[in-house]
Write a protein that holds these residues in place. Structure first.
Motif, mmCIF file in Angstrom:
data_model
loop_
_atom_site.group_PDB
_atom_site.id
_atom_site.type_symbol
_atom_site.label_atom_id
_atom_site.label_comp_id
_atom_site.label_asym_id
_atom_site.label_seq_id
_atom_site.Cartn_x
_atom_site.Cartn_y
_atom_site.Cartn_z
ATOM 1 N N LEU A 279 36.285 33.787 35.742
ATOM 2 C CA LEU A 279 38.122 33.750 36.257
ATOM 3 C C LEU A 279 37.938 33.102 37.490
ATOM 4 O O LEU A 279 37.064 32.953 38.441
ATOM 5 C CB LEU A 279 38.301 35.268 36.464
ATOM 6 N N ARG B 239 40.772 31.712 32.759
ATOM 7 C CA ARG B 239 39.350 32.129 32.368
ATOM 8 C C ARG B 239 38.482 30.624 31.814
ATOM 9 O O ARG B 239 39.245 30.030 30.964
ATOM 10 C CB ARG B 239 39.367 33.076 31.257
ATOM 11 N N ALA C 70 42.122 42.561 32.815
ATOM 12 C CA ALA C 70 41.448 41.109 32.833
ATOM 13 C C ALA C 70 40.088 41.586 33.395
ATOM 14 O O ALA C 70 39.142 40.677 32.699
ATOM 15 C CB ALA C 70 42.313 40.322 33.206
ATOM 16 N N TYR D 108 34.149 40.404 39.469
ATOM 17 C CA TYR D 108 34.077 40.277 37.932
ATOM 18 C C TYR D 108 33.056 39.068 37.716
ATOM 19 O O TYR D 108 32.337 39.310 37.051
ATOM 20 C CB TYR D 108 35.455 39.819 37.327
ATOM 21 N N LEU E 146 45.785 42.883 36.105
ATOM 22 C CA LEU E 146 44.679 42.470 36.371
ATOM 23 C C LEU E 146 43.542 43.326 36.092
ATOM 24 O O LEU E 146 42.518 43.038 35.633
ATOM 25 C CB LEU E 146 44.756 41.958 37.943
ATOM 26 N N VAL F 253 45.146 33.476 31.775
ATOM 27 C CA VAL F 253 45.045 35.009 31.425
ATOM 28 C C VAL F 253 46.696 35.682 31.808
ATOM 29 O O VAL F 253 46.955 36.292 31.125
ATOM 30 C CB VAL F 253 44.028 35.712 32.281
ATOM 31 N N GLN G 62 33.431 32.591 30.526
ATOM 32 C CA GLN G 62 34.132 33.930 30.822
ATOM 33 C C GLN G 62 34.685 33.928 32.256
ATOM 34 O O GLN G 62 35.205 34.861 32.854
ATOM 35 C CB GLN G 62 33.335 35.029 30.529
ATOM 36 N N LEU H 182 51.131 40.892 35.686
ATOM 37 C CA LEU H 182 49.927 41.002 35.292
ATOM 38 C C LEU H 182 49.094 42.040 35.528
ATOM 39 O O LEU H 182 48.984 42.613 36.462
ATOM 40 C CB LEU H 182 49.343 39.742 36.032
#
Length: 162
Positions: free
Chosen positions: A38, A51, A72, A156, A69, A58, A36, A67
């Motif tokens: 990024l 990813r 995501a 993230y 983001l 992604v 998972q 995108l």
């Protein structure tokens, strides 16, 4: 003399039990985080948000690409905040940079024409100057967007690891 010091170092390492894993170095299950996390990769001039270990794309980053983001990185509130800053700064920087390039190019082209009078040359050189300022501002915004992208991915990945 160096053999003697290396021997003492090695003996000390063995006696102390080797290298210990520090608290910040705890390993996670390889399937959980590795699948998972990024990262950003570059392929043929395109910057891609990918990813996991396998590199599932992604979306494309940069220019006028759309995108999302924030979607995501939705699992982390801090990452979403930075993603919104990335979207704002990237869009603003791309538009301002494009306008600056157009003003600089058109103004420079007109100003370099042979036989133009001052009524045309002054606004043309003013457009060159304005275009330069717009390009610098656009570059600053794109730099801010790149930093926000890096922070968003970091947040993230950090929050996902917990």
């Amino acid at each position: 003399m160096s053999r003697f010091l290396r021997g003492i170092w090695l003996a000390g390492l063995v006696l102390l039990g080797g290298v210990t894993t520090m608290q910040g170095q705890q390993l996670l299950e390889p399937t959980q985080y590795d699948a998972q996390a990024l990262r950003v990769e570059s392929r043929w001039g395109n910057h891609l948000l990918v990813r996991g270990r396998d590199g599932a794309v992604v979306g494309k980053i940069g220019g006028f690409r759309g995108l999302d983001l924030a979607a995501a990185v939705g699992a982390s509130p801090n990452a979403v905040s930075e993603a919104r800053e990335f979207n704002r700064s990237s869009r603003r920087g791309s538009i301002v940079l494009a306008l600056g390039l157009v003003a600089w190019g058109v103004g420079g082209g007109v100003a370099r024409m042979d036989g133009i009078d001052a009524n045309v040359a002054v606004p043309a050189w003013t457009a060159v100057a304005a275009g330069t300022v717009l390009m610098v501002y656009g570059g600053v915004q794109l730099n801010r967007a790149a930093s926000a992208l890096a922070r968003s991915i970091w947040w993230y990945n950090r929050d996902y690891a917990r």
